[in-house]
Design an enzyme around this catalytic site. Sequence first.
Site, PDB file in Angstrom:
ATOM      1  N   ASN A   7       0.876  -1.171   0.000  1.00 34.02           N
ATOM      2  CA  ASN A   7       0.000   0.000   0.000  1.00 34.02           C
ATOM      3  C   ASN A   7       0.916   1.225   0.000  1.00 34.02           C
ATOM      4  O   ASN A   7       1.493   1.582   1.027  1.00 34.02           O
ATOM      5  CB  ASN A   7      -0.884  -0.021   1.252  1.00 34.02           C
ATOM      6  CG  ASN A   7      -1.891   1.109   1.255  1.00 34.02           C
ATOM      7  OD1 ASN A   7      -1.816   2.016   0.418  1.00 34.02           O
ATOM      8  ND2 ASN A   7      -2.820   1.073   2.177  1.00 34.02           N
ATOM      9  N   ARG A  88      -2.223  -2.224  -3.670  1.00 34.22           N
ATOM     10  CA  ARG A  88      -3.511  -1.562  -3.455  1.00 34.22           C
ATOM     11  C   ARG A  88      -3.532  -0.327  -4.352  1.00 34.22           C
ATOM     12  O   ARG A  88      -2.666   0.538  -4.243  1.00 34.22           O
ATOM     13  CB  ARG A  88      -3.646  -1.132  -1.998  1.00 34.22           C
ATOM     14  CG  ARG A  88      -4.928  -0.392  -1.769  1.00 34.22           C
ATOM     15  CD  ARG A  88      -4.862   0.537  -0.604  1.00 34.22           C
ATOM     16  NE  ARG A  88      -6.137   1.202  -0.455  1.00 34.22           N
ATOM     17  CZ  ARG A  88      -6.285   2.385   0.108  1.00 34.22           C
ATOM     18  NH1 ARG A  88      -5.244   3.019   0.589  1.00 34.22           N
ATOM     19  NH2 ARG A  88      -7.471   2.921   0.212  1.00 34.22           N
ATOM     20  N   HIS A 177     -13.109   1.829  -0.414  1.00 37.21           N
ATOM     21  CA  HIS A 177     -13.058   0.721   0.559  1.00 37.21           C
ATOM     22  C   HIS A 177     -13.552  -0.585  -0.061  1.00 37.21           C
ATOM     23  O   HIS A 177     -13.988  -1.490   0.658  1.00 37.21           O
ATOM     24  CB  HIS A 177     -13.924   0.994   1.813  1.00 37.21           C
ATOM     25  CG  HIS A 177     -13.430   2.098   2.684  1.00 37.21           C
ATOM     26  ND1 HIS A 177     -14.291   2.965   3.298  1.00 37.21           N
ATOM     27  CD2 HIS A 177     -12.187   2.456   3.062  1.00 37.21           C
ATOM     28  CE1 HIS A 177     -13.606   3.831   4.021  1.00 37.21           C
ATOM     29  NE2 HIS A 177     -12.323   3.551   3.886  1.00 37.21           N
ATOM     30  N   ARG A 236     -13.821  13.845   8.152  1.00 38.32           N
ATOM     31  CA  ARG A 236     -14.629  14.187   6.968  1.00 38.32           C
ATOM     32  C   ARG A 236     -16.101  14.334   7.348  1.00 38.32           C
ATOM     33  O   ARG A 236     -16.614  13.583   8.176  1.00 38.32           O
ATOM     34  CB  ARG A 236     -14.497  13.097   5.906  1.00 38.32           C
ATOM     35  CG  ARG A 236     -13.164  13.128   5.206  1.00 38.32           C
ATOM     36  CD  ARG A 236     -13.048  12.000   4.204  1.00 38.32           C
ATOM     37  NE  ARG A 236     -11.805  11.288   4.415  1.00 38.32           N
ATOM     38  CZ  ARG A 236     -11.566  10.039   4.032  1.00 38.32           C
ATOM     39  NH1 ARG A 236     -12.487   9.345   3.394  1.00 38.32           N
ATOM     40  NH2 ARG A 236     -10.411   9.479   4.272  1.00 38.32           N
ATOM     41  N   GLU A 379      -7.635  -6.125   4.353  1.00 43.73           N
ATOM     42  CA  GLU A 379      -7.452  -5.738   2.949  1.00 43.73           C
ATOM     43  C   GLU A 379      -6.157  -6.305   2.376  1.00 43.73           C
ATOM     44  O   GLU A 379      -6.097  -6.681   1.210  1.00 43.73           O
ATOM     45  CB  GLU A 379      -7.461  -4.205   2.836  1.00 43.73           C
ATOM     46  CG  GLU A 379      -8.843  -3.622   3.075  1.00 43.73           C
ATOM     47  CD  GLU A 379      -8.835  -2.149   3.447  1.00 43.73           C
ATOM     48  OE1 GLU A 379      -8.552  -1.842   4.624  1.00 43.73           O
ATOM     49  OE2 GLU A 379      -9.109  -1.315   2.580  1.00 43.73           O
TER      50      GLU A 379
END
Length: 393
Positions: A7, A88, A177, A236, A379
């Site tokens: 990642n 990723r 996601h 956010r 993930e």
Amino acid sequence: MKIISINAGSSSLKFSLFNMDNEEVIASGVFERIGIDGSKFTIKYDGEKIEQEIELVNHTDAVKVLLEKLIDLRIIKSLDEIDGVGHRLVHGKDKYSQSVIITDEVVQDLENFKEFAPLHNPANVLGINAFREALPDVAMVGVFDTAFHQTMSKENFLYPVPYKWYEEYGVRKYGFHGTSHRYITKSVEKLLGRKDFKLISCHIGNGGSIAAVKDMQCVDTSMGFTPLAGIMMGTRSGDIDSSIIPYVMEKEGKNASEVVDDLNKVSGLLGLSEYSNDMRDILEKCEEQDEKALLARSKYVRRIVDYIAQYYVLLNGVDVICFTAGVGENSIPIRREVCEKLACLGVEIDLDANNQRGEFVKLSTDNSKIDVYVIPTDEELMIARDTLELIKR
Ligand code: AMP
């Protein structure tokens, strides 16, 4: 078979090295502050953790050091043991609905799509190029965050704005996601032993999104054109009335991207509480009956419940609700409050079961009309699985 999941961020590179014979992590770690003063790495393996400051001018440097360390620390004997590298990747627009072997075309597409993910896509390319240089003969696979959501119908992914914005500028819901929601979907498939189920997957971490899944496919998701949309998050805002943006621009003498920056970085839990973006801090403040922390927490729960309710109707009923990611796996009170508000849908949870943290656990009672689970997301493993599957073909 050994696979590395990568990642890559603009100044960081996280990795997990898997032995895919048993899906165990052999080593994992992170290279930080790449290209910035004070760069360092951390590698965890075999119960050990090493941390070292080291000059890392760019991602190529970081990958070089990573591969050297894997050998020096005897984690692997030679680079030949690495069978594949999975990356990723954030934005594949509407071109990529599945993971792919990385080719020049994929790299070019990441460049072409960079205005859709200006921070992430260029960083992903840096990660790919660094591994191409270091391991030119090893197959690499790209796993897109947006891919799982490509099954959404036009009705679900379009915004009610001029159609031209979609056709000419690509304005639509992409969703993010996806790798996590797919991991959860596959875990539920394994759990139930069938593919025909309706699932609401709640990935609630510092970022957060909720996905409605039917028969293994994403029907709708809460993040949108960018990861700013949907539920309230750590920093956010999630969904707001877009007219707020020009109004605040005028009030604060800011331009549009500065206000959007505020919506990304100083809103959500942090914005409402004026204290922290971390749910642990918010819960602590709530113990002191801090008014803003209490408000931030109840708004946060409310937004999650709103989406679950919306997707319950969209899916025409739900078999399973799953909580995952930092808050979903660990925050006992948030899970409890969400589930209490879902009592009208027939959700009933066992409070003792809910007191467990960060583990795979069934929360719902036998009386509950909907099964509720906590499933820790992974993930990195999903990326390694995809990589293995594609390189074996
Ligand atoms: P993630 O982005 O998935 O790593 O999630 C990070 C967020 O999870 C943090 O900002 C915390 O708000 C939350 N979190 C992690 N551990 C706990 C915990 N024990 N209780 C409540 N929230 C937690």
